[in-house]
Write a protein that holds these residues in place. Structure first.
Motif, PDB file in Angstrom:
ATOM      1  N   PHE A  50      23.422 -16.772  92.755  1.00 48.21           N
ATOM      2  CA  PHE A  50      22.756 -15.802  91.880  1.00 48.21           C
ATOM      3  C   PHE A  50      21.421 -15.374  92.469  1.00 48.21           C
ATOM      4  CE2 PHE A  50      19.816 -14.626  88.535  1.00 48.21           C
ATOM      5  CZ  PHE A  50      20.525 -13.618  87.898  1.00 48.21           C
ATOM      6  N   ALA A  51      20.658 -16.329  93.000  1.00 51.44           N
ATOM      7  CA  ALA A  51      19.359 -16.011  93.608  1.00 51.44           C
ATOM      8  C   ALA A  51      19.544 -15.060  94.790  1.00 51.44           C
ATOM      9  CB  ALA A  51      18.657 -17.284  94.049  1.00 51.44           C
ATOM     10  N   ARG A  52      20.565 -15.287  95.593  1.00 53.11           N
ATOM     11  CA  ARG A  52      20.835 -14.422  96.742  1.00 53.11           C
ATOM     12  C   ARG A  52      21.170 -13.009  96.290  1.00 53.11           C
ATOM     13  NH1 ARG A  52      25.849 -15.562  99.034  1.00 53.11           N
ATOM     14  NH2 ARG A  52      25.280 -17.723  98.719  1.00 53.11           N
ATOM     15  N   PHE A  53      22.041 -12.881  95.300  1.00 55.27           N
ATOM     16  CA  PHE A  53      22.417 -11.554  94.811  1.00 55.27           C
ATOM     17  C   PHE A  53      21.243 -10.843  94.144  1.00 55.27           C
ATOM     18  CE2 PHE A  53      27.095 -13.033  94.277  1.00 55.27           C
ATOM     19  CZ  PHE A  53      27.296 -12.896  95.629  1.00 55.27           C
ATOM     20  N   ALA A  54      20.439 -11.579  93.392  1.00 60.18           N
ATOM     21  CA  ALA A  54      19.262 -10.978  92.743  1.00 60.18           C
ATOM     22  C   ALA A  54      18.272 -10.482  93.784  1.00 60.18           C
ATOM     23  CB  ALA A  54      18.597 -11.993  91.813  1.00 60.18           C
ATOM     24  N   LEU A  55      18.090 -11.249  94.846  1.00 61.97           N
ATOM     25  CA  LEU A  55      17.174 -10.837  95.900  1.00 61.97           C
ATOM     26  C   LEU A  55      17.697  -9.592  96.622  1.00 61.97           C
ATOM     27  CD1 LEU A  55      14.504 -11.652  97.150  1.00 61.97           C
ATOM     28  CD2 LEU A  55      15.755 -13.057  98.785  1.00 61.97           C
ATOM     29  N   ILE A  56      18.994  -9.519  96.848  1.00 65.55           N
ATOM     30  CA  ILE A  56      19.599  -8.327  97.466  1.00 65.55           C
ATOM     31  C   ILE A  56      19.345  -7.112  96.587  1.00 65.55           C
ATOM     32  CG2 ILE A  56      21.807  -7.213  98.022  1.00 65.55           C
ATOM     33  CD1 ILE A  56      22.803 -10.021  98.916  1.00 65.55           C
ATOM     34  N   TRP A  57      19.638  -7.222  95.304  1.00 62.86           N
ATOM     35  CA  TRP A  57      19.457  -6.088  94.392  1.00 62.86           C
ATOM     36  C   TRP A  57      17.992  -5.670  94.308  1.00 62.86           C
ATOM     37  CZ3 TRP A  57      22.416  -3.747  90.145  1.00 62.86           C
ATOM     38  CH2 TRP A  57      23.779  -3.787  90.386  1.00 62.86           C
ATOM     39  N   MET A  58      17.100  -6.663  94.208  1.00 57.71           N
ATOM     40  CA  MET A  58      15.682  -6.332  94.085  1.00 57.71           C
ATOM     41  C   MET A  58      15.172  -5.648  95.350  1.00 57.71           C
ATOM     42  SD  MET A  58      12.628  -8.746  92.705  1.00 57.71           S
ATOM     43  CE  MET A  58      12.611  -9.783  94.126  1.00 57.71           C
ATOM     44  N   THR A  59      15.619  -6.082  96.503  1.00 55.89           N
ATOM     45  CA  THR A  59      15.178  -5.494  97.767  1.00 55.89           C
ATOM     46  C   THR A  59      15.672  -4.066  97.926  1.00 55.89           C
ATOM     47  OG1 THR A  59      15.175  -7.679  98.799  1.00 55.89           O
ATOM     48  CG2 THR A  59      15.216  -5.772 100.271  1.00 55.89           C
ATOM     49  N   ILE A  60      16.932  -3.825  97.643  1.00 56.36           N
ATOM     50  CA  ILE A  60      17.496  -2.491  97.866  1.00 56.36           C
ATOM     51  C   ILE A  60      17.002  -1.508  96.812  1.00 56.36           C
ATOM     52  CG2 ILE A  60      19.652  -1.184  97.997  1.00 56.36           C
ATOM     53  CD1 ILE A  60      20.877  -3.617  99.378  1.00 56.36           C
TER      54      ILE A  60
END
Length: 162
Positions: A50-60
């Protein structure tokens, strides 16, 4: 033009709040992982994914947000040496390149990635959600960047910004 400005500001505010929510969930997720590991003595595997996916979404999404504010990383030493008219022309050219990048790489490439992963029914390892949903942020953000580039070009062309 005022109508476009209010729509532009509302979209920016929405992106801003969306990133705040994602960041808040990311903080809660990481704190829960630390708590469960060191206090409860157990580790939940879904928190890392979840942390990985949240970081991807927040970055993009953050890339689109920064593009809207024209605060993306740039090296403007040579740009500052040009006359105001040439700066205006170069700014339009840069926005066209940003538009084309967002169209080709983020929207077309992103839609292809989303379609492929949904068609192949690929699921994330732990959360078991379709990866196409995770990757959907790419074409969404690309579309937002394209809209912001058109907005910036119209403002540059009408001498409102450089």
């Amino acid at each position: 033009m005022m109508n476009y400005v209010s729509v532009f500001n509302k979209i920016n505010k929405t992106l801003e709040w969306f990133m705040i929510i994602i960041f808040g969930l990311l903080v809660i997720d990481v704190l829960f992982q630390v708590f469960s590991r060191y206090i409860l003595g157990t580790s939940f595997t879904w928190t890392e994914e979840f942390a990985r996916f949240a970081l991807i979404w927040m970055t993009i999404i953050g890339a689109a947000y920064l593009n809207a504010k024209r605060e993306h990383l740039s090296m403007d030493f040579l740009y500052q040496k040009f006359s105001e008219e040439n700066q205006r022309k170069l700014s339009i050219l840069i926005e066209v390149f940003i538009f084309l990048f967002a169209l080709i790489v983020m929207v077309i490439g992103g839609l292809n990635l989303v379609y492929t992963t949904l068609h192949l029914e690929q699921l994330s390892g732990t959360l078991r959600i379709p990866l196409g949903y995770v990757y959907a942020v790419m074409p969404f953000s690309g579309f937002m960047i394209m809209c912001f580039s058109v907005y910036h070009i119209s403002n540059i062309y009408s001498n409102k910004i450089l």
